[in-house]
Design a protein around this motif. Structure first.
Motif, PDB file in Angstrom:
ATOM      1  N   GLY A  55       0.807  -1.218   0.000  1.00 20.70           N
ATOM      2  CA  GLY A  55       0.000   0.000   0.000  1.00 20.70           C
ATOM      3  C   GLY A  55       0.835   1.260   0.000  1.00 20.70           C
ATOM      4  N   THR A  56       0.122   2.376  -0.025  1.00 16.82           N
ATOM      5  CA  THR A  56       0.786   3.685  -0.162  1.00 16.82           C
ATOM      6  C   THR A  56       1.461   4.157   1.117  1.00 16.82           C
ATOM      7  N   THR A  57       1.138   3.530   2.253  1.00 22.87           N
ATOM      8  CA  THR A  57       1.734   3.948   3.514  1.00 22.87           C
ATOM      9  C   THR A  57       3.249   3.737   3.478  1.00 22.87           C
ATOM     10  N   LYS A  58       4.008   4.792   3.700  1.00 21.51           N
ATOM     11  CA  LYS A  58       5.469   4.711   3.646  1.00 21.51           C
ATOM     12  C   LYS A  58       6.073   4.328   4.997  1.00 21.51           C
ATOM     13  N   GLU A  59       5.305   4.508   6.066  1.00 17.23           N
ATOM     14  CA  GLU A  59       5.821   4.179   7.390  1.00 17.23           C
ATOM     15  C   GLU A  59       5.862   2.668   7.593  1.00 17.23           C
ATOM     16  N   LEU A  60       6.712   2.255   8.528  1.00 21.83           N
ATOM     17  CA  LEU A  60       6.780   0.837   8.879  1.00 21.83           C
ATOM     18  C   LEU A  60       5.425   0.373   9.414  1.00 21.83           C
ATOM     19  N   ASP A  61       4.938  -0.741   8.917  1.00 17.35           N
ATOM     20  CA  ASP A  61       3.668  -1.294   9.384  1.00 17.35           C
ATOM     21  C   ASP A  61       3.876  -2.763   9.730  1.00 17.35           C
ATOM     22  N   VAL A  62       3.101  -3.229  10.734  1.00 15.31           N
ATOM     23  CA  VAL A  62       3.133  -4.624  11.156  1.00 15.31           C
ATOM     24  C   VAL A  62       1.759  -5.215  10.904  1.00 15.31           C
ATOM     25  N   LEU A  63       1.712  -6.287  10.117  1.00 17.33           N
ATOM     26  CA  LEU A  63       0.454  -6.961   9.813  1.00 17.33           C
ATOM     27  C   LEU A  63       0.454  -8.332  10.471  1.00 17.33           C
ATOM     28  N   SER A  64      -0.489  -8.553  11.371  1.00 15.86           N
ATOM     29  CA  SER A  64      -0.590  -9.833  12.088  1.00 15.86           C
ATOM     30  C   SER A  64      -1.706 -10.677  11.497  1.00 15.86           C
ATOM     31  N   ILE A  65      -1.411 -11.949  11.243  1.00 17.52           N
ATOM     32  CA  ILE A  65      -2.422 -12.923  10.823  1.00 17.52           C
ATOM     33  C   ILE A  65      -2.703 -13.797  12.031  1.00 17.52           C
ATOM     34  N   PHE A  66      -3.954 -13.753  12.491  1.00 16.98           N
ATOM     35  CA  PHE A  66      -4.320 -14.386  13.766  1.00 16.98           C
ATOM     36  C   PHE A  66      -5.343 -15.488  13.524  1.00 16.98           C
ATOM     37  N   GLY A  67      -5.198 -16.617  14.237  1.00 15.86           N
ATOM     38  CA  GLY A  67      -6.167 -17.702  14.124  1.00 15.86           C
ATOM     39  C   GLY A  67      -5.724 -18.926  14.893  1.00 15.86           C
ATOM     40  N   MET A  68      -6.630 -19.907  15.017  1.00 13.47           N
ATOM     41  CA  MET A  68      -6.357 -21.097  15.802  1.00 13.47           C
ATOM     42  C   MET A  68      -5.375 -22.016  15.076  1.00 13.47           C
ATOM     43  N   TRP A  77       4.577 -16.330  19.999  1.00 15.45           N
ATOM     44  CA  TRP A  77       3.733 -16.677  21.149  1.00 15.45           C
ATOM     45  C   TRP A  77       3.667 -15.578  22.199  1.00 15.45           C
ATOM     46  N   GLU A  78       4.731 -14.798  22.311  1.00 17.94           N
ATOM     47  CA  GLU A  78       4.801 -13.826  23.393  1.00 17.94           C
ATOM     48  C   GLU A  78       5.176 -12.456  22.834  1.00 17.94           C
ATOM     49  N   VAL A  79       4.681 -11.416  23.487  1.00 13.21           N
ATOM     50  CA  VAL A  79       5.040 -10.061  23.064  1.00 13.21           C
ATOM     51  C   VAL A  79       6.521  -9.789  23.316  1.00 13.21           C
ATOM     52  N   GLU A  80       7.115 -10.522  24.267  1.00 15.37           N
ATOM     53  CA  GLU A  80       8.534 -10.331  24.547  1.00 15.37           C
ATOM     54  C   GLU A  80       9.396 -10.628  23.323  1.00 15.37           C
ATOM     55  N   ALA A  81       8.937 -11.563  22.493  1.00 11.87           N
ATOM     56  CA  ALA A  81       9.700 -11.885  21.287  1.00 11.87           C
ATOM     57  C   ALA A  81       9.771 -10.673  20.361  1.00 11.87           C
ATOM     58  N   TRP A  82       8.655  -9.955  20.254  1.00 11.25           N
ATOM     59  CA  TRP A  82       8.656  -8.743  19.441  1.00 11.25           C
ATOM     60  C   TRP A  82       9.528  -7.665  20.062  1.00 11.25           C
ATOM     61  N   GLU A  83       9.457  -7.507  21.368  1.00 16.57           N
ATOM     62  CA  GLU A  83      10.254  -6.497  22.042  1.00 16.57           C
ATOM     63  C   GLU A  83      11.747  -6.770  21.867  1.00 16.57           C
ATOM     64  N   THR A 133       0.298 -15.609  14.414  1.00 15.86           N
ATOM     65  CA  THR A 133       0.198 -15.955  15.842  1.00 15.86           C
ATOM     66  C   THR A 133      -1.160 -16.565  16.136  1.00 15.86           C
ATOM     67  N   ARG A 134      -1.183 -17.425  17.128  1.00 17.99           N
ATOM     68  CA  ARG A 134      -2.450 -17.966  17.607  1.00 17.99           C
ATOM     69  C   ARG A 134      -2.922 -17.228  18.860  1.00 17.99           C
ATOM     70  N   ILE A 135      -2.184 -16.220  19.276  1.00 17.95           N
ATOM     71  CA  ILE A 135      -2.500 -15.468  20.496  1.00 17.95           C
ATOM     72  C   ILE A 135      -3.037 -14.092  20.102  1.00 17.95           C
ATOM     73  N   GLU A 136      -4.297 -13.824  20.376  1.00 19.00           N
ATOM     74  CA  GLU A 136      -4.918 -12.566  19.986  1.00 19.00           C
ATOM     75  C   GLU A 136      -4.235 -11.373  20.659  1.00 19.00           C
ATOM     76  N   GLN A 137      -3.858 -11.551  21.924  1.00 17.74           N
ATOM     77  CA  GLN A 137      -3.213 -10.459  22.648  1.00 17.74           C
ATOM     78  C   GLN A 137      -1.925 -10.026  21.956  1.00 17.74           C
ATOM     79  N   VAL A 138      -1.180 -10.977  21.438  1.00 18.21           N
ATOM     80  CA  VAL A 138       0.054 -10.654  20.721  1.00 18.21           C
ATOM     81  C   VAL A 138      -0.278  -9.884  19.449  1.00 18.21           C
ATOM     82  N   ALA A 139      -1.285 -10.344  18.721  1.00 12.40           N
ATOM     83  CA  ALA A 139      -1.657  -9.668  17.469  1.00 12.40           C
ATOM     84  C   ALA A 139      -2.039  -8.213  17.719  1.00 12.40           C
ATOM     85  N   LYS A 140      -2.800  -7.972  18.780  1.00 18.39           N
ATOM     86  CA  LYS A 140      -3.225  -6.606  19.086  1.00 18.39           C
ATOM     87  C   LYS A 140      -2.051  -5.749  19.573  1.00 18.39           C
TER      88      LYS A 140
END
Length: 765
Positions: A48-61, A142-148, A167-174
């Protein structure tokens, strides 16, 4: 052992410690089906046209195809050509930061290199990515710490860089969300499952006509889960092409499709749960297949069985909801339906997860060593309980052994032997709501023998008249839901630990309220017909100095209650109510809430009053001044006068309003709210409102998001000012006049012309 989702023929290794990792066998997903639209949406976000860094999460079981979809997008030529640098790494549960950074760095420079022990790999990676348009895929976080641990390595330039996460963890996706919302992956349709099955079995050839019917049955039983489709395809591809063999597979699909390979995916999620969450999940596995589990009931059942909190803990409901959210976030439980306020109404287990739960329970012989969870109690506490689910085989052995538990062969284990040796009373039985093994007309004799049972759940079949005698011995009950001919609080007043009481009675019976005050732990009360008879012994309760309270009562629902025999101060005894639902059979002679500041915690009120009670009344609206913190209000029966409208508008926190009301036939049938504001109202439903005209200004509903009209035969149009509500997203009409439908479409057209956006959805049902 950690298990990672894998796909394709490229990378199947985790980026954690190689020596401690084993991956499930790689599954070839070249014949991807059903992800075409999903892939197109995600590719548009990535390019897309957005030039800034973006993170797209695909979430599901697990097994839904998150990795499959991500790989499909990652390998698409338009994506390959769009990015300067592409990296794919699997993170998984346990990972080593350094090993992961090295893997990302090597792919980023696209060549092998030697990393020295003192090299700052994070800084090296950041520098190599500066100025480049990169795509980093982090699979199975699995964990937000991995992203940090990683995010500072990804430069935030203006080059249109992207990070894609599965990720299968909704909290991580958000948590990872930047500009794009998490992308929730759907299940395959039956048609898509059938196409995928054919591709895998016949490798591009057409399915023989004699196998189509059996193949369709197999596809349907796969329940839209790609992992199951692929695994079952691998089984039937090796069979003879005979319809009878395929039908056997269809009839016994659960045991074949949910074999050890697919179970490993669920096992990895299960092993990652805290102990109390494991009990909660296994409990859900005993509900019927595809059963929509009512969340409110489920949380109360967890509480009763002490899977969540000790009975003395104040916020059990909140803690139970946290547990459910944890399971939802891990994609082990799915949302089925939601309430109008956005809360989850019912949830469901996918067949894969349910089958796993049943297998796990059978492995443990339906026994669990349960420690009631509490934030103040260590999980290794000695106060554990040996719980056994009541099931068919157990019932047969109980009968055969005359309820001598130490003679029941299925309970012979180290835990149960130790338990019996110390005290047979420490064995507790869980009468699951799904449990109804007896074919007898009277189930009570069995329960009398199970004195430590905590839940008695017979909501549909009316119990014999002898039920009060049988319940006398069940003093540990915390949850009682029954259907009976007659009911009196006196019959169950000895149940001092009772938390939830639900009674459906066919005959009306007036009862004394004196006994209810003994049940101090009562939190949820739902009695179909409730009428109290006051006597001299009750007078002290109504004195303002009285300390007689049911402080724990949070919900009270009654389908019929007689106000004329109830002193208003009776309501003061339930100061902490959060939900109240009443059908009042007579017009009150004074305010329903004589002191509104008493019920500051009341969030939801459903009130129905027969309209004929108002025909000869004057000033009755003064009886309906509601507690100020109400967020959800539903009113039926009473006339929607100007005074009643103002009473509702005084509720500054009101978010949802349902009106099942009308107007006195001597009045002009116009609901005029032009000079009235509902400042927080997001959802408005009019159900059979008998009015000829509706007037409103753009200030009347400033934050309204959804308007629903049912049985809209009585008025011609929605106020045109609704086109000026910037938050309006949905209008739903059921059983409406043509002119009402036209007005809704005109509002939609005007919004499109004024804003240039198709932001309003109109459903004409």
């Amino acid at each position: 052992m950690d298990v990672v989702e894998t796909c394709g023929k490229e990378t199947t290794l985790s980026s954690g410690e190689p020596s401690n990792k084993r991956s499930i066998p790689s599954i070839d997903y070249d014949g991807v089906v059903g992800f075409e639209n999903d892939a197109e949406i995600i590719m548009k976000k990535l390019t897309g046209t957005t030039k800034e860094l973006d993170v797209l999460s695909i979430f599901g079981m697990p097994g839904l195809g998150k990795t499959t979809l991500a790989r499909k997008v990652y390998n698409n030529p338009s994506i390959v050509n769009h990015f300067d640098v592409k990296v794919w790494c699997v993170v998984s549960q346990a990972y080593n930061r350094t090993t992961l950074l090295v893997e990302i760095y090597k792919q980023a420079i696209n060549k092998e290199c030697k990393i020295k022990e003192n090299d700052d790999v994070a800084d090296m990676l950041r520098k190599i990515l500066i100025g480049k348009r990169y795509l980093i895929v982090l699979d199975d976080i699995w964990e937000v710490e991995a992203w940090e641990d990683l995010r500072l390595c990804f430069p935030r330039g203006e080059n249109g860089c992207r990070v894609m996460v599965t990720t299968r963890i909704e909290q991580v996706a958000k948590y990872l969300q930047h500009r794009s919302d998490p992308y929730t992956l759907r299940f395959l349709t039956m048609e898509e499952s059938w196409v995928l099955l054919q591709k895998k079995v016949f490798q591009g050839e057409n399915c023989p006509s004699n196998l189509v019917e059996a193949g369709l049955q197999i596809a349907q039983h796969c329940k839209g889960l790609p992992l199951v489709v692929v695994l079952i395809a691998g089984i039937i591809a090796k069979m003879g092409r005979e319809a009878s063999l395929w039908l056997e597979v269809a009839n016994d699909l659960s045991s074949l499709a949910l074999g050890e390979q697919s179970m490993k995916v669920i096992q990895s999620s299960y092993d990652h749960l805290e102990n109390h969450l494991k009990h909660c999940l296994l409990y859900m596995g005993l509900f019927r297949e595809d059963h929509k589990i009512a969340v409110d009931d489920l949380l109360k059942l967890w509480m009763a069985e002490e899977f969540v909190l000790n009975s003395e803990t104040e916020n059990m409901e909140e803690a139970s909801r946290v547990c459910l959210n944890d399971l939802l976030n891990r994609s082990l439980v799915m949302v089925s339906t939601k309430k109008i306020n956005g809360d989850i109404e019912s949830c469901i287990l996918h067949d894969v997860v349910r089958e796993f739960c049943l297998r796990k329970l059978k492995e443990e012989k339906f026994m669990q060593l349960t420690v009631p969870y509490s934030p103040y109690q260590h999980l290794c506490s000695m106060n554990s309980r040996l719980c056994v689910y009541i099931h068919d085989d157990l019932v047969k052995q109980l009968d055969h052994c005359e309820y001598q538990f130490d003679k029941i062969t299925m309970l012979e284990s180290k835990e149960s032997t130790k338990c019996f040796g110390e005290c047979s009373r420490s064995l507790e039985f869980i009468a699951h709501p799904n449990f109804n093994p007896w074919n007898k007309s009277n189930p009570l004799p069995l329960l009398v023998k199970l004195k430590l049972v905590r839940v008695l759940h017979f909501p549909y079949e009316e119990l014999p008249s002898s039920w009060p005698i049988a319940v006398q011995s069940l003093t540990y009950l915390r949850y009682l839901e029954i259907s009976v001919e007659e009911f009196d609080f006196e019959w169950i007043s000895h149940l001092l630990d009772l938390q939830t009481l639900v009674v459906r009675s066919s005959n009306f019976r007036r009862t004394s309220p004196a006994t209810i005050w003994k049940m101090k732990k009562l939190r949820h009360l739902n009695v179909k017909k409730l009428s109290f008879v006051w006597d001299d012994n009750d007078k002290a309760i109504f004195e303002e100095t009285s300390t007689t309270m049911l402080e724990n009562l949070k919900t009270l629902h009654s389908h019929r209650i007689f106000r004329y025999d109830m002193n208003p101060r009776f309501w003061w005894r339930f100061a902490n109510l959060e939900e109240l639902s009443l059908r009042v059979e007579a017009l009150p002679s004074c305010s329903l809430f004589p002191s509104v500041e008493v019920h500051t915690r009341l969030q939801s009120l459903y009130l129905v009053i027969s309209p004929q009670r108002f025909l000869d009344s004057v000033g009755w609206e003064s009886y309906f001044v509601f507690p100020s913190n109400l967020r959800h209000l539903r009113i039926g029966g009473c006339f929607l006068t100007k005074e009643m409208t103002l009473n509702i508008a005084r509720l500054k926190k009101l978010e949802s309003l349902t009106l099942e009301t009308g107007f006195h036939w001597d009045d002009h049938h116009c609901w005029d709210v032009t000079n009235v504001e509902f400042p927080a109202l997001k959802y408005l439903e009019l159900y059979g409102a008998r009015m000829e005209e509706w007037k409103a200004s753009e200030e009347s509903f400033p934050v309204l998001e959804e308007l629903s009209i049912r049985i809209g035969y009585y008025y011609k149009e929605i106020p045109p000012s609704f086109a000026d509500i910037p938050t309006l997203r949905l209008i739903k009409l059921y059983d409406y006049t043509d002119s009402l439908g036209v007005s809704a479409m005109n509002i939609k057209k005007e919004i499109e012309e004024n804003t240039g956006c198709d932001s309003l959805q109109v459903l004409l049902l």
